[in-house]
Design a protein around this motif. Structure first.
Motif, short mmCIF file in Angstrom:
data_model
loop_
_atom_site.label_atom_id
_atom_site.label_comp_id
_atom_site.label_asym_id
_atom_site.label_seq_id
_atom_site.Cartn_x
_atom_site.Cartn_y
_atom_site.Cartn_z
N ILE A 102 39.43 33.74 46.41
CA ILE A 102 40.30 32.94 46.96
C ILE A 102 41.77 33.85 46.76
O ILE A 102 42.20 34.17 47.87
N GLY A 103 41.89 34.37 45.69
CA GLY A 103 43.09 35.20 45.43
C GLY A 103 43.28 36.39 46.19
O GLY A 103 44.29 36.82 46.64
N LEU A 104 42.23 36.99 46.40
CA LEU A 104 42.09 38.36 46.80
C LEU A 104 42.26 38.54 48.25
O LEU A 104 42.67 39.63 48.98
N ARG A 105 42.17 37.15 49.04
CA ARG A 105 42.41 37.13 50.36
C ARG A 105 43.69 36.58 50.56
O ARG A 105 43.87 36.02 51.75
N SER A 106 44.53 36.40 49.63
CA SER A 106 45.81 35.71 49.75
C SER A 106 46.99 36.74 49.59
O SER A 106 46.61 38.11 49.64
N THR A 107 48.10 36.17 49.42
CA THR A 107 49.37 37.09 49.22
C THR A 107 50.22 36.76 47.89
O THR A 107 49.79 35.71 47.63
N GLY A 108 51.23 37.47 47.43
CA GLY A 108 52.11 36.79 46.49
C GLY A 108 51.42 36.79 45.33
O GLY A 108 50.20 37.29 44.71
N PRO A 109 51.98 35.56 44.47
CA PRO A 109 51.42 35.15 43.11
C PRO A 109 49.97 34.75 43.12
O PRO A 109 49.13 35.28 42.28
N THR A 110 49.42 34.40 44.50
CA THR A 110 48.03 33.85 44.37
C THR A 110 47.19 35.28 44.37
O THR A 110 46.22 35.11 43.62
N PHE A 111 47.42 36.34 45.07
CA PHE A 111 46.75 37.38 45.09
C PHE A 111 46.74 38.17 43.78
O PHE A 111 45.65 38.28 43.32
N HIS A 112 47.65 38.17 43.01
CA HIS A 112 47.65 38.58 41.74
C HIS A 112 46.90 37.78 40.66
O HIS A 112 46.26 38.53 39.75
N ALA A 113 46.97 36.63 40.78
CA ALA A 113 46.17 35.64 39.94
C ALA A 113 44.63 35.99 40.30
O ALA A 113 43.92 36.00 39.45
N GLY A 114 44.47 36.17 41.66
CA GLY A 114 43.07 36.58 42.01
C GLY A 114 42.50 37.94 41.34
O GLY A 114 41.32 38.13 41.05
N VAL A 115 43.73 38.72 41.21
CA VAL A 115 43.02 40.19 40.57
C VAL A 115 42.82 39.94 38.99
O VAL A 115 41.75 40.45 38.48
N LEU A 116 43.52 39.03 38.41
CA LEU A 116 43.34 38.49 36.85
C LEU A 116 41.81 37.68 36.78
O LEU A 116 41.29 37.78 35.73
N ALA A 117 41.72 36.88 37.85
CA ALA A 117 40.23 36.31 38.00
C ALA A 117 39.34 37.52 38.22
O ALA A 117 38.14 37.23 37.47
N LEU A 118 39.28 38.58 38.89
CA LEU A 118 38.42 39.54 39.00
C LEU A 118 38.18 40.26 37.74
O LEU A 118 37.14 40.80 37.19
N ILE A 119 39.40 40.43 37.12
CA ILE A 119 39.24 41.26 35.73
C ILE A 119 38.46 40.35 34.71
O ILE A 119 37.54 40.66 34.06
N LEU A 120 38.43 38.96 34.75
CA LEU A 120 37.76 38.08 33.97
C LEU A 120 36.35 38.24 34.29
O LEU A 120 35.43 37.87 33.50
N VAL A 121 36.10 38.23 35.40
CA VAL A 121 34.73 38.40 35.94
C VAL A 121 33.97 39.62 35.16
O VAL A 121 32.92 39.31 34.71
N PHE A 122 34.59 40.76 35.32
CA PHE A 122 34.14 41.89 34.90
C PHE A 122 34.03 42.06 33.29
O PHE A 122 33.08 42.18 32.50
N VAL A 123 35.21 41.00 32.75
CA VAL A 123 34.98 40.97 31.02
C VAL A 123 33.68 39.89 30.80
O VAL A 123 32.89 40.41 29.86
N LEU A 124 33.54 38.98 31.63
CA LEU A 124 32.33 38.03 31.39
C LEU A 124 31.05 38.85 31.32
O LEU A 124 30.01 38.38 31.00
N LEU A 125 30.96 39.44 32.60
CA LEU A 125 29.70 40.39 32.95
C LEU A 125 29.33 41.18 31.74
O LEU A 125 28.29 41.26 31.30
N ALA A 126 30.16 41.75 31.19
CA ALA A 126 30.13 42.78 29.80
C ALA A 126 29.65 41.82 28.51
O ALA A 126 28.72 42.42 28.04
#
Length: 337
Positions: A193-217
């Motif tokens: 959702i976030g990476l398809r948006s702009t502004g704060p929602t986009f950056h929140a989406g980046v943090l969510a993506l970081i969490l994805v890779f944290v949990l994958l590891a």
């Protein structure tokens, strides 16, 4: 994604750092936890092995490393193409609120805190998010539309949301890979959702993506058969990060759908005055069963049929995936509106 190559580089660098740090920190935690006696019994196995706990330390370390990498590598580029304040406030507010909850989980792992303390501390943890959200007190509620809560948004809605997302996530745990996998699915939805948006929602989406890779590891060590448990520090932290990302990125509708299984879990646990458990009893053949009144979604599945631990986890992951798809659909409609 809609932005330029330097931003893409920042994102890729951040997720690589988060994955590597989580992997290394979790390996270190497994060794040190064994040495110091921080172990728990894997009750869903016939062997009842002793497994290191506090694996959430690796999750916290990886998310911090990835988030700061994004903040530092992106900040100069952000000043020329975006409002850098969005980046700073989004990352800092999510980190501060989540770390306070993570600290609560660590204390709970060590001192077994009272339920009243667990419920009270998230109120303080919501302060960074409340400051960040000033001027944004309107929420789109599914099936009701836009509602402006005014000051009640900051003193009631935000603390309640963070308390629910962190505490509820901690309730549905106890099977190898369950919480981390559920969190990965939820974070993936928020990232999409976030990476398809702009502004704060986009950056929140980046943090969510970081969490994805944290949990994958982390899942490399936590998936069946688990070599480490996340502990309360892990489950509280994952839940608070997901909640904080949803709040900072104004993705409340997505949070609503993502947490439906946890609302059901809350109701089941409430019937036991929150003394219920999520693990089961093990048959000689290795199947999990529950012969009492169900006080967890895991027990509901155990009563439906004969399943082994990893099968129950897959079923719950699949259930969460359905709600994640709904979260993406409904939140995307709201963003377009």
């Amino acid at each position: 994604m809609k932005y330029a190559d330097p931003l893409l580089f920042s994102i890729i660098l951040s997720i690589v750092v988060s994955f590597i740090v989580t992997y290394l920190a979790t390996k270190w935690t497994i060794v040190e936890a064994k040495k110091k006696g921080f172990v728990g019994t894997d009750v869903n196995k016939l062997e009842k092995n002793q497994v290191p706990v506090l694996g959430g330390i690796g999750i916290v370390a990886g998310f911090i490393a990835g988030s700061f990498t994004y903040l530092v590598s992106e900040i100069d580029f952000g000043r020329t193409m975006f409002n850098s304040l969005f980046i700073e406030r989004t990352v800092v507010s999510v980190l501060l609120s989540s770390l306070i909850i993570g600290f609560l989980g660590l204390l709970d792992d060590i001192f077994n805190l009272r339920q009243s303390i667990r419920a009270f501390l998230p109120i303080f943890a919501s302060v960074p998010l409340a400051i960040y959200s000033i001027g944004h007190s309107t929420i789109s509620i599914p099936f009701f539309g836009l509602v402006n809560f005014g000051v009640f948004f900051y003193i009631i809605i935000l603390p309640a949301t963070l308390t629910i997302t962190s505490n509820a996530f901690n309730m549905l745990e106890g099977l190898n890979g369950l919480g981390a996998g559920m969190g990965l699915i939820m974070a993936s939805a928020l990232a999409f959702i976030g990476l398809r948006s702009t502004g704060p929602t986009f950056h929140a989406g980046v943090l969510a993506l970081i969490l994805v890779f944290v949990l994958l590891a982390f899942l490399l060590f936590n998936i069946y058969p688990a070599k480490v448990f996340p502990g309360n520090i892990g489950t509280y932290f994952i839940g608070s990060v997901i909640g904080s990302i949803g709040i900072a990125g104004f993705m409340y509708t997505a949070l609503f759908f993502l947490y439906i299984p946890y609302v059901i879990e809350f109701i089941l646990k409430a019937k036991t005055k929150f003394k219920g458990v999520s693990f089961g009893k093990v048959s000689p053949e290795g199947y999990l069963y529950w012969d009492g009144k169900p006080n967890s979604l895991t027990h509901v599945i155990m009563r439906i049929g004969k399943f082994k631990e990893y099968q129950i986890v897959i079923i719950l992951w699949s259930l969460e995936l359905v709600f994640a798809i709904m979260a993406v659909i409904f939140q995307t409609v709201i963003i377009r509106i």
